[in-house]
Design an enzyme around this catalytic site. Structure first.
Site, PDB file in Angstrom:
ATOM      1  CE  LYS A 257      45.521  33.643  55.455  1.00 62.83           C
ATOM      2  NZ  LYS A 257      45.720  33.714  53.704  1.00 62.83           N
ATOM      3  CD  GLU A 339      46.644  43.557  41.594  1.00 63.48           C
ATOM      4  OE1 GLU A 339      45.813  42.818  42.726  1.00 63.48           O
ATOM      5  OE2 GLU A 339      47.317  44.409  42.014  1.00 63.48           O
ATOM      6  NE  ARG A 367      45.701  47.847  43.467  1.00 59.64           N
ATOM      7  CZ  ARG A 367      46.237  47.502  44.516  1.00 59.64           C
ATOM      8  NH1 ARG A 367      46.330  46.284  44.686  1.00 59.64           N
ATOM      9  NH2 ARG A 367      46.796  48.183  45.400  1.00 59.64           N
TER      10      ARG A 367
END
Length: 597
Positions: A257, A339, A367
Site C-alpha cells: 500500500k 459490521e 449493513r
C-alpha cells in the site's frame, strides 16, 4: 490496406509521454513490456500530483498500479468484466479507460466519482463502494453469462485482504468454489492492511501463504485453483498469473500500500489511505473535530467505568478509538470489515455484563440492520452505537452519506437516538447514552463542529437556543449541528418582523412529549435535518403533533434531503446549501410558509 505510418494493432506504442498516449485498454496493450515500468512511474507521479490537490484515496491506488496495468492487458474490458471490491482503488483503472484528463475533477460536484461509476464509463460495471461485495457480484455475473450464452466473457473480482475479513466474501467463495465450470478469477490484492493492519486469522493464513509456512491452502480446500504468491509490482508476472487458468482461480498478488511514494510507504498508521487535498480542505469553523472529541470523552468514560468496551469494524483510527485503545488495549475489539459480526458480538458482550460502544460510520451500519433489530434490540441489549459521518459527508458521494440512520433506528423498539448540536453536547449525550439500559445511538457528522451554542431554557429534554417567548408564532427544530444555521436564520427573520423560536430536540427518537406540547402552541413548525425524509425526525414529529392536536395541528414544513434519490458528491457546505438546509434555505422556507397562511 494500412496507410504508411499508421499504427496497427501490433505496432508498439512508445512515445515520450506514455501515460498521455494511453487513452484506452487497446492503447495499453500496444505498450511493449519493457516500457511498462516507465508507464507505472508516470501513473504514480500523476496520482500523487492530482490526489494531493483533489483529496482522495492515495495509498490504495499507488499499491495497485502494476496490478491494474496487468489486468487491462490480459482481459478485454468491458467485454470481460472487472469488479473492484470497495472501488476506492479504481483511480488507475479510470486513468487507463479514457478518464485521465478528468482526474483533476475527482470527488467534486459534477466531477469524477471517487469510486467506479456507471455514468462515467462502460468499463465501470459495478458501482460498489462498500467492502466485501465483489465476489458476490462476480458469482452472479458469471451465472448470468452462462445462462445467456455469453460464456466467452470472463469475470474478474479484485478483492483486498482487508475486505476478505467480511463475511460476504466467504459466502461468495463457498458458491464460486463449487462451480468449476464458471471461469471467475479472484485477484487477491494482499497488502496486509485495510485502514490499518488486517485483523484476524485470515491475515495469519495469508502470511503463511506468502512465507511458504502455511500447513494447507484454504482456497484450494474451497475448490479454487491457486496461483501465487505473485509479486504485485511486476506487471509481467501478474499478466502470466492472471491468464493462467479458465476455471475458478485465486491469484494471490502481494502488493505494498502506497508503493512508489516515500511518504505513503513510511506512514505506519494507514499508508496514506486517504489524503484531504488542498482543494478539499474546509476551514475550521470555531469548533473542534467531532471524532477527536468523541475519542477523548470515551477514554474519560473508560477510566470511570470498567464495564465500557469498544468495538469497531477495521476502522480503529478513523472512528476515534485510538486513544481508548492506548489506555485500554484489552477492552477494544477490531473485528475486521464485518459490521454484522460487530453488532452481534456486541450483543454478546452486553449479555455478558459489559457496555459495548460500537463505533462505525453511519452508512456502514446499514449493513447490520438485522443484527441491530434482532440481536441488540430484541434482547434490549445496552449497546451504544456511535455513528460517525452521519448526514451529508461530502466528496465520497452517494454510498457514504449517512442519510438513513435516523429513519432506520426509528423502527427499532426501545432505541434512543441522540444528535448533538456541538461538541459540548456530544460529551453530554455520550454519557447519557452509556447510562441507558437499552440500545442507544449517538450520531454526528464529519469534520469540525460550530462554536458551542448555549441553551436559554429547557422544554423537557429539548433546549431552547433562540426566542422562546410567548409572542413567537414560528418554531424551527433543527437536528444536530444544523442548529447553528437555524439560529442564524432566526436573527435574519427578526428583520422581517417574525419572532422565531429555535429549539434543539437533542433526542430525535423517541419524540419528547414536552417538545410536542410546546410545538403545538406555534402557528408554524419547521424541522431541519440532513436525513432522508421518510421515517425521519420531521415525519415523526408531524405524526406526534397530529395525535396531540387533532384538527388544530400547526402548519408543518419539513426540510430534509430529497426523497427517493441518492445524493451525489460535493462538499458538505455545497450540498446543504443546494437542498435548502443552510440559513438561507431556512429563511426562504419560513418566509414562504408564512406567506401562504
Amino acid at each position: 490496406m494500412t496507410a504508411i505510418g499508421a499504427p496497427t494493432e501490433l505496432e508498439p506504442l512508445i512515445p515520450t509521454d506514455l501515460l498521455a498516449s494511453v487513452r484506452s485498454p487497446d492503447d495499453l496493450r500496444r505498450v511493449p513490456p519493457a516500457a511498462l515500468p516507465e508507464l507505472a512511474a508516470q501513473i504514480r507521479a500523476e496520482l500523487v500530483r492530482q490526489v494531493s490537490t483533489t483529496g482522495g484515496h492515495l495509498g490504495p491506488n499507488l499499491g495497485v498500479v502494476e496490478l491494474t496495468i496487468a489486468l487491462h492487458r490480459v482481459f478485454r474490458s468491458p467485454h470481460d468484466v472487472i469488479v473492484w471490491d470497495t472501488g476506492h482503488q479504481a483511480y488507475v483503472h479510470k486513468m487507463l479507460t479514457g478518464r485521465l484528463d478528468a482526474l483533476g475533477t475527482l470527488r467534486s460536484a459534477g466531477g469524477l466519482s471517487g469510486y467506479p461509476s456507471r455514468a462515467e464509463s462502460a468499463h465501470d460495471v459495478v458501482e460498489n463502494s462498500h467492502a466485501s461485495t465483489s465476489l458476490a457480484y462476480a458469482d452472479g455475473l458469471a451465472k448470468a453469462f452462462g445462462l445467456t450464452g455469453r460464456c466467452d466473457r470472463r469475470v474478474v473480482a479484485v478483492v483486498g485482504d482487508g475486505a476478505l475479513t467480511g463475511g460476504m466474501c466467504w459466502e461468495a467463495l463457498n458458491n464460486l468454489g463449487a462451480a468449476p465450470h464458471r471461469p471467475v478469477v479472484v485477484v487477491l490484492n494482499d497488502n496486509g492492511r485495510s485502514y490499518g493492519p488486517t485483523a484476524g486469522q485470515v491475515a495469519v493464513h495469508l502470511r503463511g501463504l506468502r512465507e511458504g509456512t502455511a500447513a494447507g491452502n484454504l482456497f484450494e480446500d474451497l475448490g479454487f485453483a491457486y496461483v501465487g504468491p505473485v509479486e504485485g509490482h511486476d506487471s509481467a508476472a501478474l499478466e502470466r498469473a492472471a491468464a493462467a487458468l479458465h476455471h475458478p482461480v485465486v491469484v494471490h498478488a502481494v502488493t505494498r500500500k502506497g508503493a512508489g511514494h516515500p511518504p505513503a510507504e513510511a506512514d505506519e498508521a494507514d499508508r496514506q489511505h486517504t489524503v484531504s487535498g488542498t482543494s478539499a480542505r474546509s476551514p475550521r469553523r470555531g469548533g473542534a473535530d467531532w471524532t477527536e472529541v468523541f475519542g477523548d470523552e470515551l477514554a474519560r468514560l473508560g477510566h470511570e467505568r470498567a464495564d465500557i468496551v469498544a468495538v469497531t469494524a477495521a476502522m480503529l483510527r478513523p472512528t476515534g478509538l485510538l486513544r481508548f485503545a492506548r489506555h485500554f488495549p484489552d477492552r477494544v475489539f477490531d473485528v475486521g470489515i464485518a459490521e454484522q459480526h460487530a453488532v452481534a458480538s456486541a450483543a454478546g458482550l452486553a449479555t455478558g455484563g459489559l457496555h459495548p460502544v460500537v463505533a462505525i460510520y453511519s452508512t456502514f451500519l446499514n449493513r447490520a440492520f438485522d443484527q441491530v433489530l434482532m440481536d441488540a434490540a430484541l434482547h434490549r441489549s445496552a449497546i451504544t452505537f456511535v455513528l460517525d459521518r452521519a448526514g451529508i459527508t461530502g466528496p465520497d458521494g452517494p454510498s457514504h452519506h449517512g442519510m438513513w440512520d435516523v429513519s432506520l433506528f426509528g423502527l427499532v423498539p426501545g432505541a434512543r437516538v441522540a444528535a448533538p448540536r456541538d461538541t459540548a453536547q456530544l460529551r453530554a449525550l455520550l454519557r447519557a447514552c452509556v447510562a441507558y439500559g437499552g440500545p442507544s445511538v449517538l450520531r454526528f457528522p464529519r469534520g469540525t463542529s460550530s462554536a458551542v451554542l448555549p441553551a436559554r431554557a429547557r422544554w423537557g429534554e429539548a433546549e431552547v437556543l433562540a426566542g422562546g417567548g410567548a409572542e413567537a408564532e414560528v418554531l424551527v427544530v433543527p437536528v444536530g449541528p444544523l442548529a447553528g444555521a437555524a439560529v442564524e436564520a432566526a436573527d435574519r427573520l427578526a428583520g422581517h418582523g417574525l419572532a422565531v423560536t429555535i429549539v434543539d430536540p437533542r433526542w430525535v427518537h423517541p419524540i419528547d412529549l414536552d417538545l410536542v406540547a410546546a410545538a403545538a402552541r406555534h402557528r408554524l413548525v419547521v424541522t431541519v435535518e440532513d436525513n432522508a425524509p421518510s421515517g425521519a425526525f420531521g415525519e415523526t414529529l408531524a405524526r406526534a403533533l397530529r395525535e396531540h392536536c387533532g384538527s388544530s395541528t400547526p402548519q408543518l414544513r419539513t426540510l430534509a434531503l430529497p426523497p427517493g434519490r441518492f445524493v451525489a458528491a460535493g462538499t458538505r457546505e455545497e450540498l446543504l446549501s443546494s437542498f435548502g438546509l443552510d440559513a438561507d434555505g431556512i429563511v426562504r422556507a419560513v418566509l414562504d410558509a408564512s406567506a401562504r397562511r
